[in-house]
Design a protein around this motif. Structure first.
Motif, PDB file in Angstrom:
ATOM      1  N   PHE A 133      -8.843 -31.762  64.294  1.00  0.00           N
ATOM      2  CA  PHE A 133      -8.626 -33.306  64.895  1.00  0.00           C
ATOM      3  C   PHE A 133      -7.370 -33.460  64.831  1.00  0.00           C
ATOM      4  O   PHE A 133      -6.617 -34.619  65.748  1.00  0.00           O
ATOM      5  CB  PHE A 133      -9.217 -33.289  63.945  1.00  0.00           C
ATOM      6  CG  PHE A 133      -9.091 -35.237  63.567  1.00  0.00           C
ATOM      7  CD1 PHE A 133      -9.465 -36.355  64.275  1.00  0.00           C
ATOM      8  CD2 PHE A 133      -7.961 -35.674  61.861  1.00  0.00           C
ATOM      9  CE1 PHE A 133      -9.426 -37.117  64.089  1.00  0.00           C
ATOM     10  CE2 PHE A 133      -7.951 -37.134  62.204  1.00  0.00           C
ATOM     11  CZ  PHE A 133      -7.787 -37.773  62.901  1.00  0.00           C
ATOM     12  N   SER A 134      -6.311 -32.743  63.502  1.00  0.00           N
ATOM     13  CA  SER A 134      -4.493 -33.134  63.363  1.00  0.00           C
ATOM     14  C   SER A 134      -3.850 -32.688  65.026  1.00  0.00           C
ATOM     15  O   SER A 134      -3.281 -33.670  65.378  1.00  0.00           O
ATOM     16  CB  SER A 134      -3.667 -33.195  62.708  1.00  0.00           C
ATOM     17  OG  SER A 134      -4.122 -31.149  63.015  1.00  0.00           O
ATOM     18  N   GLU A 135      -4.637 -32.146  65.863  1.00  0.00           N
ATOM     19  CA  GLU A 135      -4.292 -31.394  67.196  1.00  0.00           C
ATOM     20  C   GLU A 135      -4.131 -32.060  68.218  1.00  0.00           C
ATOM     21  O   GLU A 135      -3.547 -32.990  69.248  1.00  0.00           O
ATOM     22  CB  GLU A 135      -3.775 -30.015  67.466  1.00  0.00           C
ATOM     23  CG  GLU A 135      -3.799 -28.806  67.015  1.00  0.00           C
ATOM     24  CD  GLU A 135      -3.673 -27.893  66.945  1.00  0.00           C
ATOM     25  OE1 GLU A 135      -4.299 -27.676  68.561  1.00  0.00           O
ATOM     26  OE2 GLU A 135      -3.661 -26.942  66.539  1.00  0.00           O
ATOM     27  N   ILE A 136      -5.738 -32.973  67.776  1.00  0.00           N
ATOM     28  CA  ILE A 136      -5.906 -33.866  68.954  1.00  0.00           C
ATOM     29  C   ILE A 136      -6.177 -35.884  68.637  1.00  0.00           C
ATOM     30  O   ILE A 136      -6.280 -36.309  69.840  1.00  0.00           O
ATOM     31  CB  ILE A 136      -7.138 -33.465  69.925  1.00  0.00           C
ATOM     32  CG1 ILE A 136      -8.892 -33.947  68.584  1.00  0.00           C
ATOM     33  CG2 ILE A 136      -7.448 -32.504  70.333  1.00  0.00           C
ATOM     34  CD1 ILE A 136      -9.647 -33.939  69.130  1.00  0.00           C
ATOM     35  N   ALA A 206     -13.495 -30.584  72.196  1.00  0.00           N
ATOM     36  CA  ALA A 206     -14.138 -29.295  71.311  1.00  0.00           C
ATOM     37  C   ALA A 206     -14.031 -28.085  71.579  1.00  0.00           C
ATOM     38  O   ALA A 206     -13.762 -27.090  71.386  1.00  0.00           O
ATOM     39  CB  ALA A 206     -15.091 -30.157  70.648  1.00  0.00           C
ATOM     40  N   GLN A 207     -14.601 -28.255  73.114  1.00  0.00           N
ATOM     41  CA  GLN A 207     -15.268 -27.679  73.612  1.00  0.00           C
ATOM     42  C   GLN A 207     -14.221 -26.217  74.548  1.00  0.00           C
ATOM     43  O   GLN A 207     -14.220 -25.022  75.081  1.00  0.00           O
ATOM     44  CB  GLN A 207     -15.822 -27.930  75.472  1.00  0.00           C
ATOM     45  CG  GLN A 207     -17.191 -28.013  74.843  1.00  0.00           C
ATOM     46  CD  GLN A 207     -18.150 -29.412  76.298  1.00  0.00           C
ATOM     47  OE1 GLN A 207     -17.187 -29.168  76.820  1.00  0.00           O
ATOM     48  NE2 GLN A 207     -19.258 -29.626  74.967  1.00  0.00           N
ATOM     49  N   HIS A 208     -12.170 -27.192  74.845  1.00  0.00           N
ATOM     50  CA  HIS A 208     -11.510 -26.166  74.990  1.00  0.00           C
ATOM     51  C   HIS A 208     -10.827 -25.445  73.689  1.00  0.00           C
ATOM     52  O   HIS A 208      -9.894 -24.807  73.689  1.00  0.00           O
ATOM     53  CB  HIS A 208     -10.841 -26.950  76.059  1.00  0.00           C
ATOM     54  CG  HIS A 208     -11.429 -27.572  77.124  1.00  0.00           C
ATOM     55  ND1 HIS A 208     -11.415 -29.217  77.563  1.00  0.00           N
ATOM     56  CD2 HIS A 208     -12.305 -27.204  78.286  1.00  0.00           C
ATOM     57  CE1 HIS A 208     -12.160 -29.129  78.664  1.00  0.00           C
ATOM     58  NE2 HIS A 208     -12.729 -28.225  78.412  1.00  0.00           N
ATOM     59  N   PHE A 209     -11.099 -26.246  73.063  1.00  0.00           N
ATOM     60  CA  PHE A 209     -10.498 -25.320  71.459  1.00  0.00           C
ATOM     61  C   PHE A 209     -10.714 -24.115  71.042  1.00  0.00           C
ATOM     62  O   PHE A 209     -11.736 -23.783  71.179  1.00  0.00           O
ATOM     63  CB  PHE A 209     -10.473 -26.232  70.001  1.00  0.00           C
ATOM     64  CG  PHE A 209      -9.654 -26.330  69.215  1.00  0.00           C
ATOM     65  CD1 PHE A 209      -8.126 -26.998  69.561  1.00  0.00           C
ATOM     66  CD2 PHE A 209      -9.593 -25.999  68.499  1.00  0.00           C
ATOM     67  CE1 PHE A 209      -6.989 -26.373  68.404  1.00  0.00           C
ATOM     68  CE2 PHE A 209      -9.078 -25.805  67.119  1.00  0.00           C
ATOM     69  CZ  PHE A 209      -7.769 -26.021  67.609  1.00  0.00           C
TER      70      PHE A 209
END
Ligand SMILES: CC(C)(COP(=O)([O-])OP(=O)([O-])OC[C@H]1O[C@@H](n2cnc3c(N)ncnc32)[C@H](O)[C@@H]1OP(=O)([O-])[O-])[C@@H](O)C(=O)NCCC(=O)NCCSC(=O)C[C@@](C)(O)CC(=O)[O-]
Ligand SMILES: NC(=O)C1=CN([C@@H]2O[C@H](COP(=O)(O)OP(=O)(O)OC[C@H]3O[C@@H](n4cnc5c(N)ncnc54)[C@H](O)[C@@H]3O)[C@@H](O)[C@H]2O)C=CC1
Length: 442
Positions: A133-136, A206-209
């Motif tokens: 979350f903090s990254e995106i 989220a799918q790419h994380f």
């Protein structure tokens, strides 16, 4: 008797009315005449009203009343009120006059924050979610740029997004709690559009994380929707004066009157059964202005009652105290309303209501609506702790009883004079009416 029907929405207005007449009206022709009686004679205007909702067959009238003499922050306002209940507009007018002579109403907007949430389930590692979350977070906001562009130009938009772990309330439940500044708009559609975009971006990212392993299973978006609970979109309205100036009620000293009002509010705070009726009286004033200005009264009602219950028990939305010989009476209430968007520029009477209020901004309208609620509560409490509610309420309700009885204009005039110095009850009016008719017949 009701029967099931397929494709009803695709029928024309006339076909819908025919279907209704055939299946529901006791007297088919009479029912159709009533439906048509409430159409606007201007076909263009009728079409406008038809298109506000779906499956429209007619217009449903509510009276639009006017309460003058509201002195708010030193400026006079005339308040439009749309409501079906007798005595509400009269009570507002009476409270306005009372406080006009005692310094008027003071108001202040304490906050304008709107809220929306993306509700989701997360079954993975909480710390990975927080990192993600903090990254995106900035990407989530940026992904709404095309939607928020105009709102940002006006000085509004998304003010923050926080990740909230709600798993202690419901297993694996999380939220993206988003806050907004929507300026003169209520913002429901704006907020929902932003939330749906945020949810989409969240899921895609989220799918790419790399920290998530079994993407579909890890994160499930459940829904994205604004909240009608807006405890930081708050307005305060107040009145105050020296206790000795509360001197209009003949049977009570000003001190006894002030103490009774304070006690009436204390009872509402101590007893939910009373608090609900107390707040219903406040909503008499609030809903009437909310409706007249084309705002969403369901949203306002839901938010106000949630706020009244914020401490864990349901309490009064108004407050009263006596301090150093000064009587203070005030309301704090969440009001997410708009003066643009929704019906505000479409419904001719809404436009006129906003014109009567001198085209307020949303913040100005919040203040006016809060005053209407406070005034209404003062009028009701004043009646309740002095003469009782029925005296004034039934005086205003007399016309409805007479209309139910089919009274003529002359009979109405007679009963208005007859009841000037008498207590009005429903059964009493029926009996007096029947006696008059019998007398006239003999
Ligand atoms: C009903 C009144 C105002 C009568 O009060 P009154 O003393 O008989 O009125 P008045 O004839 O002396 O007139 C004084 C002013 O009242 C207004 N007024 C007076 N009559 C009219 C009228 N026909 N049309 C328009 N305005 C009227 C008007 O402002 C007027 O000034 P003016 O215009 O003459 O300069 C008073 O008794 C009152 O305020 N009662 C409270 C009524 C109320 O709260 N109604 C809400 C419905 S009951 C309910 O739903 C909620 C409740 C009560 O349960 C909430 C609770 O429990 O807390
Ligand atoms: N849960 C709820 O309360 C829901 C309510 N609604 C309905 O949504 C409607 C309200 O939604 P809105 O987005 O407010 O209306 P809207 O969809 O009509 O949009 C208003 C638009 O006006 C524009 N605008 C122009 N000047 C502006 C100014 N000075 N300040 C702010 N915006 C300005 C903005 O682009 C804004 O998005 C109401 O009819 C309500 O009943 C819809 C969904 C859910």
């Amino acid at each position: 008797m009701a029967i099931p029907v397929n494709g009803f929405s695709k029928l024309t207005k006339d076909q819908k009315i025919e279907w209704l007449a055939k299946n529901h009206f006791i007297n088919k022709e009479e029912g159709k005449t009533i439906v048509a009686q409430y159409w606007n004679s201007d076909a263009k205007l009728q079409l406008l009203h038809d298109e506000f909702i779906e499956n429209t067959i007619s217009n449903f009238y509510l009276p639009l009343g006017i309460a003058p003499n509201f002195l708010i922050n030193g400026k006079y306002h005339t308040i439009p009120m749309a409501i079906e209940e007798s005595s509400v507009v009269a009570a507002a007018g009476k409270a306005a006059k009372y406080w006009q002579q005692r310094g008027g109403f003071k108001t202040e907007v304490l906050g304008t924050e709107k809220i929306g949430q993306v509700h989701f389930m997360f079954y993975g590692d909480n710390s990975k979610l927080e990192t993600f979350f903090s990254e995106i977070k900035s990407k989530l906001i940026a992904s709404t740029n095309d939607i928020t562009e105009n709102m940002r130009k006006r000085g509004g938009g998304i003010t923050d997004i926080t990740l909230r772990n709600k798993a202690s309330k419901l297993n694996s439940y999380y939220q993206l709690h988003c806050t907004f500044e929507t300026l003169d708009a209520m913002g429901a559609n704006f907020i929902n559009s932003c939330l749906e975009r945020i949810a989409k971006t969240f899921k895609e990212e989220a799918q790419h994380f790399s920290l998530f392993t079994t993407e579909e299973k890890d994160l499930e978006i459940v829904m994205s929707i604004l909240s009608n609970y807006v405890p930081n979109c708050i307005v305060k309205a107040s009145v105050s004066c020296k206790v000795e100036d509360l001197n209009e009620d003949k049977n009570l000293t000003p001190k006894a009157f002030a103490e009774k009002i304070v006690r009436a509010v204390a009872i509402a705070n101590a007893e939910p059964h009373r608090a609900v009726t107390h707040n219903k009286g406040i909503m008499n004033g609030i809903d009437a202005v909310v409706l007249a200005t084309g705002n969403d009264f369901r949203a306002i009602e839901a938010g106000a009652h949630a706020y009244a219950a914020k401490s864990g028990s349901y309490k009064s939305l108004t407050h009263a105290e006596i301090e150093n010989g000064i009587f203070k009476f005030w309301i704090e209430i969440p009001l997410a309303i708009g003066t643009v968007g929704g019906l505000t520029s479409l419904h001719p009477l809404v436009k006129l209501s906003l014109e009567i209020l001198e085209k307020p901004s949303a913040e100005e309208l919040m203040q006016i609506i809060a005053v209407a609620g406070l005034a209404q509560n003062f009028a009701a409490l004043r009646s309740l702790v002095t003469d009782g509610i029925q005296k004034g309420h039934m005086k205003m309700h007399l016309m409805n009883i007479l209309n139910q009885l089919g009274a003529t204009a002359k009979e109405k005039e007679y009963f208005v004079t007859y009841y000037k110095d008498k207590t009005i009850t429903h059964s009493g009016v029926i009996s007096a009416f029947n006696s008059l008719r019998e007398k006239d017949a003999s």
